[in-house]
Motif scaffolding. Structure first.
Motif, PDB file in Angstrom:
ATOM      1  N   ILE A 143       0.834  -1.209   0.000  1.00  0.00           N
ATOM      2  CA  ILE A 143       0.000   0.000   0.000  1.00  0.00           C
ATOM      3  C   ILE A 143       0.862   1.250   0.000  1.00  0.00           C
ATOM      4  N   TYR A 144       1.802   1.302   0.934  1.00  0.00           N
ATOM      5  CA  TYR A 144       2.669   2.478   1.031  1.00  0.00           C
ATOM      6  C   TYR A 144       3.611   2.571  -0.172  1.00  0.00           C
ATOM      7  N   GLY A 145       4.093   1.414  -0.651  1.00  0.00           N
ATOM      8  CA  GLY A 145       4.970   1.425  -1.807  1.00  0.00           C
ATOM      9  C   GLY A 145       4.267   1.888  -3.072  1.00  0.00           C
ATOM     10  N   PHE A 146       3.007   1.485  -3.245  1.00  0.00           N
ATOM     11  CA  PHE A 146       2.223   1.945  -4.391  1.00  0.00           C
ATOM     12  C   PHE A 146       2.043   3.454  -4.336  1.00  0.00           C
ATOM     13  N   ARG A 147       1.715   3.985  -3.169  1.00  0.00           N
ATOM     14  CA  ARG A 147       1.552   5.431  -3.034  1.00  0.00           C
ATOM     15  C   ARG A 147       2.848   6.169  -3.333  1.00  0.00           C
ATOM     16  N   LEU A 148       3.947   5.680  -2.794  1.00  0.00           N
ATOM     17  CA  LEU A 148       5.232   6.320  -3.026  1.00  0.00           C
ATOM     18  C   LEU A 148       5.594   6.303  -4.505  1.00  0.00           C
ATOM     19  N   SER A 149       5.364   5.186  -5.173  1.00  0.00           N
ATOM     20  CA  SER A 149       5.710   5.071  -6.588  1.00  0.00           C
ATOM     21  C   SER A 149       4.896   6.041  -7.441  1.00  0.00           C
ATOM     22  N   VAL A 150       3.600   6.143  -7.168  1.00  0.00           N
ATOM     23  CA  VAL A 150       2.747   7.028  -7.970  1.00  0.00           C
ATOM     24  C   VAL A 150       3.088   8.495  -7.711  1.00  0.00           C
ATOM     25  N   ILE A 151       3.312   8.858  -6.459  1.00  0.00           N
ATOM     26  CA  ILE A 151       3.665  10.246  -6.147  1.00  0.00           C
ATOM     27  C   ILE A 151       4.998  10.613  -6.796  1.00  0.00           C
ATOM     28  N   PHE A 152       5.969   9.704  -6.696  1.00  0.00           N
ATOM     29  CA  PHE A 152       7.261   9.943  -7.341  1.00  0.00           C
ATOM     30  C   PHE A 152       7.090  10.083  -8.850  1.00  0.00           C
TER      31      PHE A 152
END
Length: 346
Positions: A143-152
């Motif tokens: 969940i957190y990795g998906f958010r980080l990837s999209v924001i980046f």
């Protein structure tokens, strides 16, 4: 929408939207991506090792916002309470006390000390998608990795669009020697070994999101600049541009108020593909150990752990599903945008 508040059905933007909406695969993919990304923005509410609300002795407390020591709830230690500890959970459930936990009671860096199997542990009732080799919940890190990837990816895409549009607009509008010099510079700059530069910078500086964003943005604008340059080279000889010049309109106004709106088709069309490319870039760097530092949640880090722990199939399989699913959604959206903005369509 016109001044009376009604939609102008003759507007080209409205027709483009109808064409995009008629592409069911792209339209549904857009909504799925928006919903998933929107939910990930509230990851702390969905997946956290701290309760959202605690009612203790008739008073309400919010551990997800404020730190409370264990002794505050009748425990023995003055350090922050471990809300996954059975002893603390018992304190919060005695009498009229109660606590409202997130759906997944783990954060991306929470280590499950109470797992019944050695780490990496397979999926179970406690950890729905298992744990990694450090005992951290895979579902929370996804969940957190998906958010980080999209924001980046969004940040890198925005920087690349701004730099690419400005560079391409200047080249295409002014042309001549400026265009020739800029093209030679782009050819030299594009031949720079990007991966080697990342390795060098990673050995000198501590890897961080800002450093990766800066380095990748230095190379991510050139592809878009070529498309914008071609649009400006074609548009600068149009009659309305010549008329604007004859009326004394400044070059800046002509470029960004007249030519740019008519040159946004390649920018909008390639937007989802650029986002997917940025996600792949971050995942690849994290997989190689050149990305964000631990314990930052990362899809690439989970894939690297899956490579190191072949028997822990859940590390690779679930990460692969999230990564491929995200990229497919973005590709479907990009294809729908390309068809919607195709001027040859009725």
């Amino acid at each position: 929408m016109n001044a009376a508040g009604f939609i102008n059905v003759s507007s080209p933007y409205y027709r483009n939207w109808l064409r995009f909406k008629n592409n069911r695969r792209g339209y549904v993919s857009l909504w799925i991506f928006i919903i998933l990304f929107g939910l990930s923005l509230f990851a702390e509410v969905l997946s956290n090792d701290k309760p959202l609300v605690v009612n203790y002795n008739g008073s309400f407390y919010f551990p997800v916002i404020k730190l409370y020591p264990e002794s505050f709830f009748g425990g023995d230690f003055d350090t922050e309470a471990d809300y996954n500890d059975p002893y603390v959970r018992k304190l919060l459930s005695e009498g009229d006390n109660w606590a409202l936990y997130p759906l997944n009671p783990y954060s991306y860096d929470t280590i499950n000390y109470f797992t019944k199997q050695p780490n990496p542990a397979p999926p179970s009732a406690d950890n729905l998608l298992g744990t990694d080799d450090h005992g951290r919940d895979v579902f929370a890190r996804l969940i957190y990795g998906f958010r980080l990837s999209v924001i980046f990816a969004l940040g890198l895409t925005i920087l690349g669009i701004v730099m690419g549009v400005v560079a391409g607009a200047i080249q295409g509008y002014f042309g001549g020697k400026l265009d020739l010099i800029a093209q030679r510079f782009i050819e030299i700059w594009s031949s720079m070994p990007e991966l080697y530069l990342l390795i060098i910078f990673a050995s000198i500086f501590t890897p961080s999101m800002l450093l990766l964003l800066l380095i990748l943005s230095l190379f991510g604008w050139m592809g878009l600049a070529d498309y914008v340059r071609a649009e400006f080279l074609r548009g600068r000889n149009m009659e309305y541009v010549k008329a604007a010049k004859a009326m004394g309109v400044s070059s800046r106004a002509i470029m960004f108020k007249h030519l740019l709106p008519n040159s946004m088709t390649p920018v909008v069309t390639f937007l989802p593909f650029r986002i997917s490319g940025a996600i792949i870039a971050l995942t690849s760097l994290d997989f190689l150990g050149l990305g964000v530092p631990p314990p930052t949640p990362s899809l690439g880090d989970l894939l690297a752990q899956g490579k190191d722990n072949i028997s822990a199939w859940w590390l690779s399989v679930f990460t692969f599903i999230v990564l491929v699913g995200t990229l497919n959604l973005l590709i479907f959206i990009g294809e729908a945008l390309r068809e919607a903005l195709d001027t040859r369509r009725g």
